[in-house]
Design a protein around this motif. Structure first.
Motif, PDB file in Angstrom:
ATOM      1  N   MET A  55       0.992  -1.208   0.003  1.00 23.46           N
ATOM      2  CA  MET A  55      -0.141   0.046  -0.023  1.00 23.46           C
ATOM      3  C   MET A  55       0.894   1.033  -0.115  1.00 23.46           C
ATOM      4  SD  MET A  55      -3.296  -1.003   2.313  1.00 23.46           S
ATOM      5  CE  MET A  55      -4.234   0.293   1.639  1.00 23.46           C
ATOM      6  N   LYS A  56       0.374   2.447  -0.574  1.00 27.06           N
ATOM      7  CA  LYS A  56       1.196   3.686  -0.716  1.00 27.06           C
ATOM      8  C   LYS A  56       0.704   4.626   0.627  1.00 27.06           C
ATOM      9  CE  LYS A  56       2.022   3.649  -5.244  1.00 27.06           C
ATOM     10  NZ  LYS A  56       3.459   3.019  -5.680  1.00 27.06           N
ATOM     11  N   GLU A  57      -0.135   4.080   1.224  1.00 24.61           N
ATOM     12  CA  GLU A  57      -0.245   5.009   2.492  1.00 24.61           C
ATOM     13  C   GLU A  57       0.797   5.073   3.373  1.00 24.61           C
ATOM     14  OE1 GLU A  57      -3.863   2.998   3.194  1.00 24.61           O
ATOM     15  OE2 GLU A  57      -4.698   4.016   1.773  1.00 24.61           O
ATOM     16  N   PRO A  58       1.177   6.119   3.964  1.00 29.39           N
ATOM     17  CA  PRO A  58       2.301   6.217   5.082  1.00 29.39           C
ATOM     18  C   PRO A  58       2.198   5.869   6.266  1.00 29.39           C
ATOM     19  CG  PRO A  58       1.610   8.466   4.601  1.00 29.39           C
ATOM     20  CD  PRO A  58       1.011   7.471   3.631  1.00 29.39           C
ATOM     21  N   ILE A  59       0.532   5.696   6.747  1.00 29.61           N
ATOM     22  CA  ILE A  59       0.341   5.192   8.150  1.00 29.61           C
ATOM     23  C   ILE A  59      -0.659   3.984   8.164  1.00 29.61           C
ATOM     24  CG2 ILE A  59      -1.038   5.989   9.899  1.00 29.61           C
ATOM     25  CD1 ILE A  59       0.073   8.922   9.479  1.00 29.61           C
ATOM     26  N   ASN A  81      -4.648   4.089  23.840  1.00 26.93           N
ATOM     27  CA  ASN A  81      -3.999   4.031  25.050  1.00 26.93           C
ATOM     28  C   ASN A  81      -2.557   4.418  24.607  1.00 26.93           C
ATOM     29  OD1 ASN A  81      -3.258   3.396  27.388  1.00 26.93           O
ATOM     30  ND2 ASN A  81      -3.064   1.206  27.359  1.00 26.93           N
ATOM     31  N   PRO A  82      -2.443   5.675  24.593  1.00 28.02           N
ATOM     32  CA  PRO A  82      -1.054   6.296  24.055  1.00 28.02           C
ATOM     33  C   PRO A  82       0.065   5.965  25.140  1.00 28.02           C
ATOM     34  CG  PRO A  82      -2.673   8.062  24.811  1.00 28.02           C
ATOM     35  CD  PRO A  82      -3.301   7.063  24.833  1.00 28.02           C
ATOM     36  N   PRO A  83       0.849   5.162  24.684  1.00 27.55           N
ATOM     37  CA  PRO A  83       2.163   4.963  25.494  1.00 27.55           C
ATOM     38  C   PRO A  83       3.122   6.131  25.168  1.00 27.55           C
ATOM     39  CG  PRO A  83       2.361   3.526  23.683  1.00 27.55           C
ATOM     40  CD  PRO A  83       1.192   4.321  23.141  1.00 27.55           C
ATOM     41  N   SER A  84       4.083   6.482  26.344  1.00 28.75           N
ATOM     42  CA  SER A  84       5.254   7.365  25.767  1.00 28.75           C
ATOM     43  C   SER A  84       6.364   6.657  25.196  1.00 28.75           C
ATOM     44  CB  SER A  84       5.348   8.236  27.192  1.00 28.75           C
ATOM     45  OG  SER A  84       5.938   7.303  28.266  1.00 28.75           O
ATOM     46  N   LYS A  85       6.457   5.415  25.614  1.00 28.41           N
ATOM     47  CA  LYS A  85       7.786   4.528  24.922  1.00 28.41           C
ATOM     48  C   LYS A  85       7.050   3.354  24.464  1.00 28.41           C
ATOM     49  CE  LYS A  85      10.524   5.881  28.986  1.00 28.41           C
ATOM     50  NZ  LYS A  85      11.447   5.235  30.003  1.00 28.41           N
ATOM     51  N   ILE A  86       7.830   3.057  23.218  1.00 29.18           N
ATOM     52  CA  ILE A  86       7.248   1.939  22.493  1.00 29.18           C
ATOM     53  C   ILE A  86       8.418   1.342  21.823  1.00 29.18           C
ATOM     54  CG2 ILE A  86       6.804   3.186  20.068  1.00 29.18           C
ATOM     55  CD1 ILE A  86       4.025   1.737  20.266  1.00 29.18           C
ATOM     56  N   GLN A 128       5.056   7.550  15.616  1.00 31.03           N
ATOM     57  CA  GLN A 128       5.325   8.972  15.541  1.00 31.03           C
ATOM     58  C   GLN A 128       4.077   9.810  15.591  1.00 31.03           C
ATOM     59  OE1 GLN A 128       8.021  10.598  12.650  1.00 31.03           O
ATOM     60  NE2 GLN A 128       8.453  12.210  13.849  1.00 31.03           N
ATOM     61  N   GLN A 129       3.311   9.662  14.387  1.00 30.91           N
ATOM     62  CA  GLN A 129       1.911  10.423  14.375  1.00 30.91           C
ATOM     63  C   GLN A 129       1.007  10.266  15.505  1.00 30.91           C
ATOM     64  OE1 GLN A 129       1.274  12.960  12.014  1.00 30.91           O
ATOM     65  NE2 GLN A 129       3.682  12.259  11.276  1.00 30.91           N
ATOM     66  N   ALA A 130       1.270   8.952  15.827  1.00 32.99           N
ATOM     67  CA  ALA A 130       0.120   8.824  17.118  1.00 32.99           C
ATOM     68  C   ALA A 130       0.671   9.521  18.583  1.00 32.99           C
ATOM     69  CB  ALA A 130      -0.091   7.415  17.455  1.00 32.99           C
ATOM     70  N   GLY A 131       1.747  10.171  18.406  1.00 32.86           N
ATOM     71  CA  GLY A 131       2.386  10.832  19.533  1.00 32.86           C
ATOM     72  C   GLY A 131       3.355  10.117  20.555  1.00 32.86           C
ATOM     73  N   THR A 149       6.645   9.485  21.717  1.00 38.62           N
ATOM     74  CA  THR A 149       7.679  10.430  22.061  1.00 38.62           C
ATOM     75  C   THR A 149       9.218   9.555  21.998  1.00 38.62           C
ATOM     76  OG1 THR A 149       7.501  10.683  24.405  1.00 38.62           O
ATOM     77  CG2 THR A 149       6.649  12.326  23.257  1.00 38.62           C
ATOM     78  N   GLU A 150       9.161   8.471  22.154  1.00 36.57           N
ATOM     79  CA  GLU A 150      10.340   7.559  22.398  1.00 36.57           C
ATOM     80  C   GLU A 150       9.999   6.241  21.862  1.00 36.57           C
ATOM     81  OE1 GLU A 150      13.116   5.637  25.889  1.00 36.57           O
ATOM     82  OE2 GLU A 150      12.022   7.796  26.403  1.00 36.57           O
ATOM     83  N   ILE A 151      10.804   6.007  20.614  1.00 36.94           N
ATOM     84  CA  ILE A 151      10.635   4.857  19.714  1.00 36.94           C
ATOM     85  C   ILE A 151      11.861   4.242  19.879  1.00 36.94           C
ATOM     86  CG2 ILE A 151       9.803   3.991  17.736  1.00 36.94           C
ATOM     87  CD1 ILE A 151       8.241   6.542  17.068  1.00 36.94           C
ATOM     88  N   GLU A 152      11.755   2.756  20.137  1.00 33.84           N
ATOM     89  CA  GLU A 152      13.247   1.933  19.983  1.00 33.84           C
ATOM     90  C   GLU A 152      12.756   0.796  18.862  1.00 33.84           C
ATOM     91  OE1 GLU A 152      13.975  -0.340  23.465  1.00 33.84           O
ATOM     92  OE2 GLU A 152      14.496   1.317  24.620  1.00 33.84           O
ATOM     93  N   LEU A 153      14.066   0.838  18.003  1.00 39.17           N
ATOM     94  CA  LEU A 153      13.832   0.018  16.865  1.00 39.17           C
ATOM     95  C   LEU A 153      14.714  -1.369  17.354  1.00 39.17           C
ATOM     96  CD1 LEU A 153      13.065  -0.745  14.243  1.00 39.17           C
ATOM     97  CD2 LEU A 153      14.775   0.741  13.321  1.00 39.17           C
TER      98      LEU A 153
END
Length: 148
Positions: free
Chosen positions: A90-94, A105-110, A131-134, A136-140
Protein backbone atom coordinates in the motif's frame (compact mmCIF):
# COMPACT_ATOMS: atom_id res chain seq x y z
CA UNK A 1 -9.62 74.78 -17.52
CA UNK A 2 -11.43 73.09 -20.29
CA UNK A 3 -9.44 69.94 -19.83
CA UNK A 4 -10.34 69.57 -16.17
CA UNK A 5 -14.08 69.68 -16.69
CA UNK A 6 -14.20 67.78 -19.90
CA UNK A 7 -16.24 64.59 -19.95
CA UNK A 8 -14.25 61.42 -20.07
CA UNK A 9 -15.10 58.85 -22.66
CA UNK A 10 -17.45 56.11 -21.46
CA UNK A 11 -15.10 53.37 -22.61
CA UNK A 12 -12.57 54.04 -19.79
CA UNK A 13 -15.11 52.94 -17.16
CA UNK A 14 -15.69 49.69 -19.00
CA UNK A 15 -11.96 49.03 -19.12
CA UNK A 16 -11.65 49.38 -15.34
CA UNK A 17 -14.69 47.17 -14.76
CA UNK A 18 -13.25 44.47 -16.98
CA UNK A 19 -10.30 44.05 -14.58
CA UNK A 20 -12.51 42.98 -11.66
CA UNK A 21 -12.96 39.34 -12.80
CA UNK A 22 -9.23 39.04 -13.52
CA UNK A 23 -8.38 40.31 -10.02
CA UNK A 24 -10.86 37.81 -8.54
CA UNK A 25 -9.27 34.95 -10.44
CA UNK A 26 -5.77 35.91 -9.30
CA UNK A 27 -6.97 36.20 -5.69
CA UNK A 28 -8.46 32.71 -5.85
CA UNK A 29 -5.24 31.34 -7.39
CA UNK A 30 -3.09 32.91 -4.64
CA UNK A 31 -5.34 31.45 -1.93
CA UNK A 32 -5.27 28.00 -3.56
CA UNK A 33 -1.47 28.06 -3.82
CA UNK A 34 -1.08 29.14 -0.19
CA UNK A 35 -3.46 26.44 1.06
CA UNK A 36 -1.80 23.67 -0.93
CA UNK A 37 1.77 24.55 0.03
CA UNK A 38 3.31 23.15 3.19
CA UNK A 39 6.45 23.88 5.15
CA UNK A 40 7.03 20.18 5.82
CA UNK A 41 8.44 17.88 3.20
CA UNK A 42 6.21 14.96 2.18
CA UNK A 43 7.16 11.60 3.70
CA UNK A 44 9.57 9.65 1.55
CA UNK A 45 10.40 6.00 1.86
CA UNK A 46 13.79 4.50 1.27
CA UNK A 47 13.93 2.63 -2.01
CA UNK A 48 17.03 0.61 -1.21
CA UNK A 49 16.79 -2.69 0.62
CA UNK A 50 17.73 -2.15 4.23
CA UNK A 51 19.04 -5.06 6.28
CA UNK A 52 18.58 -5.03 10.05
CA UNK A 53 21.28 -6.59 12.22
CA UNK A 54 20.52 -9.62 14.37
CA UNK A 55 20.24 -9.08 18.09
CA UNK A 56 22.09 -11.12 20.69
CA UNK A 57 19.60 -10.17 23.41
CA UNK A 58 16.49 -12.37 23.46
CA UNK A 59 14.04 -10.19 25.40
CA UNK A 60 13.51 -6.47 25.71
CA UNK A 61 12.11 -4.66 28.72
CA UNK A 62 8.48 -5.56 29.56
CA UNK A 63 7.22 -2.15 30.71
CA UNK A 64 6.74 -0.73 27.20
CA UNK A 65 4.19 -1.18 24.45
CA UNK A 66 5.46 -3.21 21.54
CA UNK A 67 4.87 -3.35 17.82
CA UNK A 68 5.98 -6.65 16.31
CA UNK A 69 6.30 -7.00 12.57
CA UNK A 70 6.46 -10.64 11.53
CA UNK A 71 6.02 -12.40 8.21
CA UNK A 72 2.32 -13.15 8.85
CA UNK A 73 1.19 -9.87 10.41
CA UNK A 74 1.66 -6.70 12.43
CA UNK A 75 1.07 -7.10 16.18
CA UNK A 76 0.46 -4.47 18.83
CA UNK A 77 1.06 -5.76 22.36
CA UNK A 78 0.89 -9.34 21.04
CA UNK A 79 -2.49 -8.89 19.35
CA UNK A 80 -2.67 -9.08 15.56
CA UNK A 81 -3.63 -5.74 14.06
CA UNK A 82 -3.01 -6.02 10.32
CA UNK A 83 -1.63 -8.21 7.57
CA UNK A 84 1.97 -7.73 6.50
CA UNK A 85 1.30 -8.55 2.85
CA UNK A 86 -1.52 -6.00 2.63
CA UNK A 87 0.44 -3.07 4.08
CA UNK A 88 3.68 -3.93 2.30
CA UNK A 89 2.18 -2.95 -1.07
CA UNK A 90 0.00 0.00 0.00
CA UNK A 91 1.07 3.58 -0.71
CA UNK A 92 -0.29 5.09 2.51
CA UNK A 93 2.42 6.17 4.97
CA UNK A 94 0.39 5.34 8.11
CA UNK A 95 -1.06 1.96 9.13
CA UNK A 96 -4.61 3.00 10.06
CA UNK A 97 -5.55 0.08 12.36
CA UNK A 98 -2.32 0.38 14.34
CA UNK A 99 -2.71 4.16 14.57
CA UNK A 100 -6.19 3.79 16.09
CA UNK A 101 -5.01 1.29 18.72
CA UNK A 102 -2.09 3.47 19.76
CA UNK A 103 -4.39 6.50 20.09
CA UNK A 104 -6.77 4.58 22.37
CA UNK A 105 -4.01 3.97 24.92
CA UNK A 106 -1.07 6.24 24.05
CA UNK A 107 2.23 5.04 25.51
CA UNK A 108 5.15 7.41 25.90
CA UNK A 109 7.63 4.62 25.08
CA UNK A 110 7.22 2.01 22.39
CA UNK A 111 9.40 -0.78 21.04
CA UNK A 112 9.26 -1.76 17.40
CA UNK A 113 10.56 -5.28 16.80
CA UNK A 114 11.10 -6.73 13.34
CA UNK A 115 12.64 -9.74 11.67
CA UNK A 116 15.49 -9.28 9.20
CA UNK A 117 13.30 -10.47 6.31
CA UNK A 118 10.77 -7.62 6.71
CA UNK A 119 11.15 -4.92 4.01
CA UNK A 120 12.23 -1.50 5.22
CA UNK A 121 9.20 0.32 3.79
CA UNK A 122 6.93 -1.61 6.18
CA UNK A 123 9.16 -0.80 9.17
CA UNK A 124 9.18 2.83 8.07
CA UNK A 125 5.36 2.88 7.96
CA UNK A 126 5.19 1.46 11.50
CA UNK A 127 7.69 4.06 12.74
CA UNK A 128 5.73 6.89 11.11
CA UNK A 129 2.46 5.53 12.55
CA UNK A 130 3.87 5.51 16.09
CA UNK A 131 5.30 8.98 15.65
CA UNK A 132 2.05 10.42 14.29
CA UNK A 133 0.12 8.82 17.17
CA UNK A 134 2.18 10.86 19.61
CA UNK A 135 4.83 8.42 20.83
CA UNK A 136 7.82 10.44 21.99
CA UNK A 137 10.29 7.60 22.52
CA UNK A 138 10.52 4.82 19.92
CA UNK A 139 13.03 1.97 20.09
CA UNK A 140 13.83 -0.06 17.00
CA UNK A 141 14.89 -3.61 17.90
CA UNK A 142 16.16 -6.27 15.55
CA UNK A 143 15.13 -9.74 16.67
CA UNK A 144 17.16 -12.90 16.35
CA UNK A 145 15.63 -15.87 14.56
CA UNK A 146 15.18 -17.89 17.76
CA UNK A 147 13.02 -15.22 19.43
CA UNK A 148 10.21 -15.62 16.90
Amino acid sequence: MRRLFRKRPASSGLMIASFAPIIDIFTILVIAILKSSSTQAPPQFSTSDFMLPLSSQERGSDNRSTIDIAKDGIYYNRKKVASTTRWKNMKEPIIADLYTLILLNPPSKIQLRADESIPWNLIDKALMTAQQAGCTEIELLAQSRSSF
